[in-house]
Design a protein around this motif. Structure first.
Motif, PDB file in Angstrom:
ATOM      1  N   MET A   1      41.042  -9.032 -31.714  1.00 29.70           N
ATOM      2  CA  MET A   1      39.930  -9.760 -31.469  1.00 29.70           C
ATOM      3  C   MET A   1      38.945  -9.616 -32.671  1.00 29.70           C
ATOM      4  N   ASN A   2      38.138 -10.940 -32.851  1.00 30.11           N
ATOM      5  CA  ASN A   2      36.895 -10.721 -33.597  1.00 30.11           C
ATOM      6  C   ASN A   2      35.675 -10.432 -32.840  1.00 30.11           C
ATOM      7  N   ILE A   3      35.044  -9.293 -32.864  1.00 31.20           N
ATOM      8  CA  ILE A   3      34.161  -8.894 -32.094  1.00 31.20           C
ATOM      9  C   ILE A   3      32.560  -8.539 -33.087  1.00 31.20           C
ATOM     10  N   THR A   4      31.718  -8.992 -32.276  1.00 29.61           N
ATOM     11  CA  THR A   4      30.283  -8.563 -32.949  1.00 29.61           C
ATOM     12  C   THR A   4      29.603  -7.683 -32.025  1.00 29.61           C
ATOM     13  N   VAL A   5      29.056  -6.562 -32.547  1.00 25.47           N
ATOM     14  CA  VAL A   5      28.099  -5.705 -31.783  1.00 25.47           C
ATOM     15  C   VAL A   5      26.766  -5.663 -32.496  1.00 25.47           C
ATOM     16  N   TRP A   6      25.716  -6.296 -31.491  1.00 26.39           N
ATOM     17  CA  TRP A   6      24.578  -6.681 -32.007  1.00 26.39           C
ATOM     18  C   TRP A   6      23.565  -5.563 -31.356  1.00 26.39           C
ATOM     19  N   ASN A   7      22.726  -4.991 -32.249  1.00 21.46           N
ATOM     20  CA  ASN A   7      21.797  -3.960 -31.893  1.00 21.46           C
ATOM     21  C   ASN A   7      20.412  -4.008 -32.708  1.00 21.46           C
ATOM     22  N   GLU A   8      19.411  -4.171 -31.797  1.00 23.13           N
ATOM     23  CA  GLU A   8      18.109  -4.184 -32.659  1.00 23.13           C
ATOM     24  C   GLU A   8      17.629  -3.117 -33.750  1.00 23.13           C
ATOM     25  N   PHE A   9      18.311  -1.998 -33.378  1.00 22.78           N
ATOM     26  CA  PHE A   9      18.549  -0.982 -34.556  1.00 22.78           C
ATOM     27  C   PHE A   9      16.953  -0.591 -34.953  1.00 22.78           C
ATOM     28  N   ARG A  10      16.001  -0.168 -34.084  1.00 18.38           N
ATOM     29  CA  ARG A  10      14.842   0.136 -34.423  1.00 18.38           C
ATOM     30  C   ARG A  10      14.692   1.594 -33.870  1.00 18.38           C
ATOM     31  N   HIS A  11      14.882   2.034 -32.605  1.00 20.43           N
ATOM     32  CA  HIS A  11      14.772   3.663 -32.169  1.00 20.43           C
ATOM     33  C   HIS A  11      15.192   4.216 -33.233  1.00 20.43           C
ATOM     34  N   GLU A  12      16.621   4.102 -33.836  1.00 22.02           N
ATOM     35  CA  GLU A  12      17.184   4.976 -34.745  1.00 22.02           C
ATOM     36  C   GLU A  12      16.366   5.312 -36.025  1.00 22.02           C
ATOM     37  N   GLN A  13      15.525   4.230 -36.475  1.00 25.34           N
ATOM     38  CA  GLN A  13      14.837   4.185 -37.567  1.00 25.34           C
ATOM     39  C   GLN A  13      13.693   4.967 -37.539  1.00 25.34           C
ATOM     40  N   SER A  14      13.115   4.952 -36.291  1.00 23.63           N
ATOM     41  CA  SER A  14      11.759   5.272 -36.205  1.00 23.63           C
ATOM     42  C   SER A  14      11.421   6.621 -35.367  1.00 23.63           C
ATOM     43  N   SER A  15      12.916   7.418 -34.837  1.00 22.19           N
ATOM     44  CA  SER A  15      12.674   8.679 -34.186  1.00 22.19           C
ATOM     45  C   SER A  15      13.925   9.536 -34.853  1.00 22.19           C
ATOM     46  N   GLU A  16      13.540  10.590 -35.372  1.00 22.17           N
ATOM     47  CA  GLU A  16      14.465  11.536 -35.962  1.00 22.17           C
ATOM     48  C   GLU A  16      15.494  11.951 -34.882  1.00 22.17           C
ATOM     49  N   GLU A  17      14.927  12.338 -33.747  1.00 23.72           N
ATOM     50  CA  GLU A  17      15.842  12.705 -32.703  1.00 23.72           C
ATOM     51  C   GLU A  17      16.903  11.904 -32.208  1.00 23.72           C
ATOM     52  N   ILE A  18      16.440  10.547 -31.968  1.00 23.84           N
ATOM     53  CA  ILE A  18      17.392   9.451 -31.664  1.00 23.84           C
ATOM     54  C   ILE A  18      18.433   9.294 -32.715  1.00 23.84           C
ATOM     55  N   ALA A  19      17.907   9.349 -33.959  1.00 24.05           N
ATOM     56  CA  ALA A  19      18.826   9.397 -35.275  1.00 24.05           C
ATOM     57  C   ALA A  19      19.770  10.333 -35.158  1.00 24.05           C
ATOM     58  N   GLY A  25      23.540   4.577 -36.144  1.00 25.05           N
ATOM     59  CA  GLY A  25      22.944   3.558 -35.185  1.00 25.05           C
ATOM     60  C   GLY A  25      23.837   3.303 -34.157  1.00 25.05           C
ATOM     61  N   ILE A  26      23.108   2.624 -32.776  1.00 22.74           N
ATOM     62  CA  ILE A  26      23.774   2.759 -31.640  1.00 22.74           C
ATOM     63  C   ILE A  26      25.103   1.609 -31.738  1.00 22.74           C
ATOM     64  N   HIS A  27      24.711   0.786 -32.653  1.00 24.33           N
ATOM     65  CA  HIS A  27      25.774  -0.416 -33.086  1.00 24.33           C
ATOM     66  C   HIS A  27      27.088   0.199 -33.425  1.00 24.33           C
ATOM     67  N   GLU A  28      26.962   1.270 -34.510  1.00 25.87           N
ATOM     68  CA  GLU A  28      28.158   1.735 -34.979  1.00 25.87           C
ATOM     69  C   GLU A  28      28.825   2.649 -34.124  1.00 25.87           C
ATOM     70  N   THR A  43      29.084  -5.884 -37.177  1.00 22.50           N
ATOM     71  CA  THR A  43      27.729  -5.549 -36.713  1.00 22.50           C
ATOM     72  C   THR A  43      26.643  -6.421 -37.143  1.00 22.50           C
ATOM     73  N   ALA A  44      25.469  -6.525 -36.399  1.00 21.87           N
ATOM     74  CA  ALA A  44      24.388  -7.244 -36.697  1.00 21.87           C
ATOM     75  C   ALA A  44      23.220  -6.618 -36.213  1.00 21.87           C
ATOM     76  N   THR A  45      22.211  -6.677 -36.629  1.00 23.65           N
ATOM     77  CA  THR A  45      20.995  -6.012 -36.282  1.00 23.65           C
ATOM     78  C   THR A  45      19.710  -7.084 -36.416  1.00 23.65           C
ATOM     79  N   LEU A  46      18.541  -6.590 -35.755  1.00 24.03           N
ATOM     80  CA  LEU A  46      17.671  -7.792 -35.559  1.00 24.03           C
ATOM     81  C   LEU A  46      16.808  -8.091 -37.075  1.00 24.03           C
ATOM     82  N   ASP A  47      16.611  -6.932 -37.953  1.00 20.93           N
ATOM     83  CA  ASP A  47      16.054  -7.234 -39.020  1.00 20.93           C
ATOM     84  C   ASP A  47      16.915  -7.980 -40.218  1.00 20.93           C
ATOM     85  N   GLU A  48      18.176  -8.260 -40.090  1.00 21.40           N
ATOM     86  CA  GLU A  48      18.873  -9.045 -40.866  1.00 21.40           C
ATOM     87  C   GLU A  48      18.491 -10.614 -40.726  1.00 21.40           C
TER      88      GLU A  48
END
Length: 237
Positions: A1-19, A25-28, A43-48
């Motif tokens: 199947m062709n699947i797209t995973v979308w994530n806003e990808f903000r927490h992983e860039q602003s928090s070292e602990e979450i990264a 990223g959560i999407h990966e 995958t696709a993210t909010l800021d693209e």
């Protein structure tokens, strides 16, 4: 199947602990187990540009998985329109965790989708209440997550077409955590766990649920319905 995973990808860039929990990223983290069973995952993210969800991308997508939390309001209405139109046309949609507050999910549900919540790192048990459902295949009586954010009832959603998981938490709350809906020609699955601070998407049972869910949500191969003025049909006896 062709699947797209979308994530806003903000927490992983602003928090070292979450990264550290989700270095790619959560999407990966969501995409990798789907690729492992043979799917073609984008995958696709909010800021693209266009949030990575151009019409061309969505037209190719058979199932879309959506993770959002802090930036629901930043998702452009024209992109929401595209996603909703594709769901009604048959694309599968899997909404994860805080995606319950996304514009598209609230539009598809027609309710506020509000709930109770508490961030306390509690144990969550996701009880399988429909063991016959294909999304629950290969899962035992429950999935145990050592630490998760609590979501509690009342969850302001329509009565699900099917209820697959119900969660219980250390604080005593329960929650409808695995719900399916049909909207137009598309199938929608809401799956509750996935707080960004915890390694939920590294859990093998959670990964199995998502692998099952994309199979369940895949578009129907039935003929496209035709609407509007219909000619009189004559059938031979």
């Amino acid at each position: 199947m062709n699947i797209t995973v979308w994530n806003e990808f903000r927490h992983e860039q602003s928090s070292e602990e979450i990264a550290k929990v989700y270095p790619g990223g959560i999407h990966e983290a969501i995409a990798a187990p789907l690729r492992a069973v043979g799917h073609d995952v984008h995958t696709a993210t909010l800021d693209e540009p266009e949030h990575g969800l151009t019409q061309e991308v969505l037209d190719k997508t058979e199932v879309l998985l959506w993770w959002g939390h802090t930036a629901h309001g930043e998702v452009a209405d024209e992109v929401v329109d595209r996603v909703v139109a594709r769901v009604l046309d048959g694309m599968g949609l899997i909404v994860l965790h805080s995606g319950h507050f996304s514009k598209m999910f609230k539009r598809l549900m027609g309710t506020s989708c509000d709930l109770k919540w508490r961030e306390a790192g509690e144990r969550e048990l996701l009880w399988v209440v429909d063991p016959t459902h294909p999304i629950a295949e290969g899962i035992g009586q429950y999935i145990e997550l050592e630490h998760e954010e609590m979501y509690g009832e009342h969850f302001d959603i329509p009565v699900p077409d099917e209820l697959i998981f119900v969660s219980s938490f250390t604080g005593g709350e329960v929650f409808r955590s695995g719900c399916t809906y049909r909207r137009g020609r598309g199938k929608v699955f809401y799956f509750r766990p996935g707080h960004e601070e915890y390694p939920t998407y590294h859990n093998e049972d959670v990964q199995r649920v998502l692998q099952n869910a994309v199979q369940w949500a895949r578009p129907s191969q039935a003929a496209q319905p035709k609407y509007g003025n219909a000619p009189f049909l004559e059938f031979s006896r």
